[in-house]
Design a protein around this motif. Structure first.
Motif, PDB file in Angstrom:
ATOM      1  N   THR A  70       0.835  -1.211   0.000  1.00 24.92           N
ATOM      2  CA  THR A  70       0.000   0.000   0.000  1.00 24.92           C
ATOM      3  C   THR A  70       0.865   1.254   0.000  1.00 24.92           C
ATOM      4  O   THR A  70       0.513   2.265  -0.618  1.00 24.92           O
ATOM      5  CB  THR A  70      -0.932   0.030   1.225  1.00 24.92           C
ATOM      6  OG1 THR A  70      -0.151   0.035   2.428  1.00 24.92           O
ATOM      7  CG2 THR A  70      -1.855  -1.176   1.231  1.00 24.92           C
ATOM      8  N   GLY A  74      -0.194   4.156  -2.439  1.00 27.25           N
ATOM      9  CA  GLY A  74      -1.310   4.746  -1.712  1.00 27.25           C
ATOM     10  C   GLY A  74      -1.104   6.186  -1.279  1.00 27.25           C
ATOM     11  O   GLY A  74      -1.967   7.055  -1.537  1.00 27.25           O
ATOM     12  N   PRO A  75       0.010   6.523  -0.617  1.00 26.56           N
ATOM     13  CA  PRO A  75       0.212   7.909  -0.171  1.00 26.56           C
ATOM     14  C   PRO A  75       0.234   8.912  -1.324  1.00 26.56           C
ATOM     15  O   PRO A  75      -0.249  10.040  -1.172  1.00 26.56           O
ATOM     16  CB  PRO A  75       1.582   7.842   0.530  1.00 26.56           C
ATOM     17  CG  PRO A  75       1.695   6.426   0.998  1.00 26.56           C
ATOM     18  CD  PRO A  75       1.039   5.618  -0.080  1.00 26.56           C
ATOM     19  N   GLU A  76       0.765   8.514  -2.473  1.00 20.45           N
ATOM     20  CA  GLU A  76       0.807   9.413  -3.634  1.00 20.45           C
ATOM     21  C   GLU A  76      -0.596   9.708  -4.151  1.00 20.45           C
ATOM     22  O   GLU A  76      -0.879  10.821  -4.602  1.00 20.45           O
ATOM     23  CB  GLU A  76       1.652   8.803  -4.742  1.00 20.45           C
ATOM     24  CG  GLU A  76       3.136   8.716  -4.421  1.00 20.45           C
ATOM     25  CD  GLU A  76       3.914   8.017  -5.513  1.00 20.45           C
ATOM     26  OE1 GLU A  76       4.878   8.614  -6.022  1.00 20.45           O
ATOM     27  OE2 GLU A  76       3.551   6.871  -5.859  1.00 20.45           O
ATOM     28  N   ILE A  77      -1.468   8.700  -4.087  1.00 20.39           N
ATOM     29  CA  ILE A  77      -2.844   8.908  -4.520  1.00 20.39           C
ATOM     30  C   ILE A  77      -3.585   9.772  -3.501  1.00 20.39           C
ATOM     31  O   ILE A  77      -4.349  10.662  -3.857  1.00 20.39           O
ATOM     32  CB  ILE A  77      -3.560   7.553  -4.714  1.00 20.39           C
ATOM     33  CG1 ILE A  77      -2.929   6.789  -5.892  1.00 20.39           C
ATOM     34  CG2 ILE A  77      -5.048   7.752  -4.960  1.00 20.39           C
ATOM     35  CD1 ILE A  77      -3.508   5.421  -6.131  1.00 20.39           C
ATOM     36  N   ASP A  78      -3.329   9.515  -2.234  1.00 16.99           N
ATOM     37  CA  ASP A  78      -4.017  10.261  -1.170  1.00 16.99           C
ATOM     38  C   ASP A  78      -3.698  11.752  -1.203  1.00 16.99           C
ATOM     39  O   ASP A  78      -4.587  12.589  -1.054  1.00 16.99           O
ATOM     40  CB  ASP A  78      -3.647   9.691   0.204  1.00 16.99           C
ATOM     41  CG  ASP A  78      -4.228   8.296   0.420  1.00 16.99           C
ATOM     42  OD1 ASP A  78      -5.135   7.918  -0.349  1.00 16.99           O
ATOM     43  OD2 ASP A  78      -3.776   7.601   1.348  1.00 16.99           O
ATOM     44  N   ASP A  79      -2.409  12.086  -1.385  1.00 19.39           N
ATOM     45  CA  ASP A  79      -2.043  13.511  -1.345  1.00 19.39           C
ATOM     46  C   ASP A  79      -2.055  14.182  -2.721  1.00 19.39           C
ATOM     47  O   ASP A  79      -1.757  15.365  -2.859  1.00 19.39           O
ATOM     48  CB  ASP A  79      -0.674  13.713  -0.679  1.00 19.39           C
ATOM     49  CG  ASP A  79       0.466  13.034  -1.447  1.00 19.39           C
ATOM     50  OD1 ASP A  79       0.310  12.748  -2.646  1.00 19.39           O
ATOM     51  OD2 ASP A  79       1.523  12.794  -0.825  1.00 19.39           O
ATOM     52  N   GLY A 152      -4.005  -0.367  -2.846  1.00 19.02           N
ATOM     53  CA  GLY A 152      -3.602   1.027  -2.794  1.00 19.02           C
ATOM     54  C   GLY A 152      -4.172   1.852  -3.930  1.00 19.02           C
ATOM     55  O   GLY A 152      -4.346   3.069  -3.793  1.00 19.02           O
ATOM     56  N   THR A 153      -4.464   1.220  -5.057  1.00 20.80           N
ATOM     57  CA  THR A 153      -5.064   1.932  -6.193  1.00 20.80           C
ATOM     58  C   THR A 153      -6.588   1.960  -6.118  1.00 20.80           C
ATOM     59  O   THR A 153      -7.220   2.756  -6.801  1.00 20.80           O
ATOM     60  CB  THR A 153      -4.652   1.286  -7.531  1.00 20.80           C
ATOM     61  OG1 THR A 153      -5.231  -0.028  -7.626  1.00 20.80           O
ATOM     62  CG2 THR A 153      -3.143   1.188  -7.644  1.00 20.80           C
ATOM     63  N   THR A 155      -8.605   2.070  -3.075  1.00 23.98           N
ATOM     64  CA  THR A 155      -9.250   2.770  -1.966  1.00 23.98           C
ATOM     65  C   THR A 155      -8.248   3.591  -1.163  1.00 23.98           C
ATOM     66  O   THR A 155      -7.069   3.234  -1.071  1.00 23.98           O
ATOM     67  CB  THR A 155      -9.949   1.765  -1.026  1.00 23.98           C
ATOM     68  OG1 THR A 155     -10.451   2.453   0.131  1.00 23.98           O
ATOM     69  CG2 THR A 155      -8.985   0.679  -0.569  1.00 23.98           C
ATOM     70  N   LYS A 156      -8.743   4.670  -0.581  1.00 25.83           N
ATOM     71  CA  LYS A 156      -7.909   5.475   0.303  1.00 25.83           C
ATOM     72  C   LYS A 156      -7.700   4.799   1.663  1.00 25.83           C
ATOM     73  O   LYS A 156      -6.879   5.242   2.452  1.00 25.83           O
ATOM     74  CB  LYS A 156      -8.544   6.855   0.500  1.00 25.83           C
ATOM     75  CG  LYS A 156      -8.561   7.722  -0.756  1.00 25.83           C
ATOM     76  CD  LYS A 156      -9.136   9.090  -0.470  1.00 25.83           C
ATOM     77  CE  LYS A 156      -9.092   9.964  -1.724  1.00 25.83           C
ATOM     78  NZ  LYS A 156      -9.647  11.323  -1.461  1.00 25.83           N
ATOM     79  N   HIS A 157      -8.496   3.771   1.911  1.00 26.99           N
ATOM     80  CA  HIS A 157      -8.397   3.045   3.182  1.00 26.99           C
ATOM     81  C   HIS A 157      -7.684   1.712   2.979  1.00 26.99           C
ATOM     82  O   HIS A 157      -8.006   0.713   3.620  1.00 26.99           O
ATOM     83  CB  HIS A 157      -9.788   2.813   3.765  1.00 26.99           C
ATOM     84  CG  HIS A 157     -10.597   4.068   3.905  1.00 26.99           C
ATOM     85  ND1 HIS A 157     -10.286   5.073   4.803  1.00 26.99           N
ATOM     86  CD2 HIS A 157     -11.699   4.503   3.237  1.00 26.99           C
ATOM     87  CE1 HIS A 157     -11.162   6.056   4.700  1.00 26.99           C
ATOM     88  NE2 HIS A 157     -12.021   5.744   3.750  1.00 26.99           N
TER      89      HIS A 157
END
Length: 239
Positions: A70, A74-79, A152-153, A155-157
């Motif tokens: 994740t 994941g962090p790149e998508i979140d921010d 990670g692609t 969901t944000k969770h």
């Protein structure tokens, strides 16, 4: 299919100070427990198999897979910083494949190596227990990295869902409920470990041919679908 720049950025994100501390925690705990168990019980093949199977493969490997898989995207998508990456002339499958390779490498390094060290401490690789579980950890690392990269692609969770999968499905249902074991990465990896050990110390509820097919299928499909989701994300970002 492999982009060094994307890989370098992903390694930097995964091995940042806070995430690296979390990654080191479980391997250090495994080795510390192994030292204590060896001091208290001596070299015991069954104890070694129980600890490596119950803690290393069932708990440590999937949890590290969650962090690495994740954390690779994941962090790149979140921010929102993934938009900057997607604006570069790099093919989307190349981005996913590169991040997968990095996630696999990190998961293997923080799970398979400590598993081997712990096995050598516990019984000196008696009856090939250390090698068998190390191979299981290596194989499981590939499937977990692909699955959690996909999460990670999606969901944000992703971390929450990954932890639920790792702790509830793999560690609990995958160990206790017979029907769930056939759909467990842990059991697929154990099929290879059972072949290597060649003894009753390592057992899997899934046959080796089926395990190999399932591992390959899950890894391939998760990687492919992650690439498809990244394409969708690109279109949404451009709109």
């Amino acid at each position: 299919m492999y982009n060094p720049t994307v890989a370098r950025l992903t390694y930097r994100a995964l091995l940042g100070r806070r995430r690296a501390l979390i990654l080191f925690l479980l391997p250090v705990l495994l080795i510390a427990i192994s030292v204590a168990v060896r001091a208290l019980t001596g070299a015991d093949d069954q104890v070694a198999a129980d600890l490596l199977g119950g803690f290393a493969l069932a708990t440590m490997v999937p949890l590290i897979g969650v962090i690495a898989g994740t954390g690779a995207i994941g962090p790149e998508i979140d921010d929102g910083s993934v938009v900057y990456l997607l604006s570069k002339p790099v093919k989307r499958p190349t981005i996913i494949f590169t991040k997968l390779i990095v996630a696999i490498g990190v998961t293997m390094a923080f799970s398979a190596i400590p598993t081997f060290i712990a096995g050598m401490i516990l019984n000196g690789n008696g009856q090939q227990v250390a090698v068998a579980y190390t191979i299981a950890a290596l194989v499981a690392s590939i499937a977990y990295a692909a699955l959690f990269l996909l999460l990670g692609t999606l969901t944000k969770h992703a971390v929450v869902f990954g932890l639920v999968y790792a702790l509830v499905w793999e560690a609990l249902f995958g160990s206790l409920v017979a029907g769930a074991r056939t759909l467990s990465v842990q059991q697929w990896a154990l099929a290879l470990a059972e072949k290597v050990a060649g003894s009753d110390l390592v057992k899997s509820d899934v046959g080796l041919p089926a395990a190999v097919v399932l591992l390959a299928a899950v890894t391939g499909l998760a990687t492919w679908y992650a690439g498809q989701k990244l394409r969708t994300l690109t279109l949404a970002g451009e709109d």
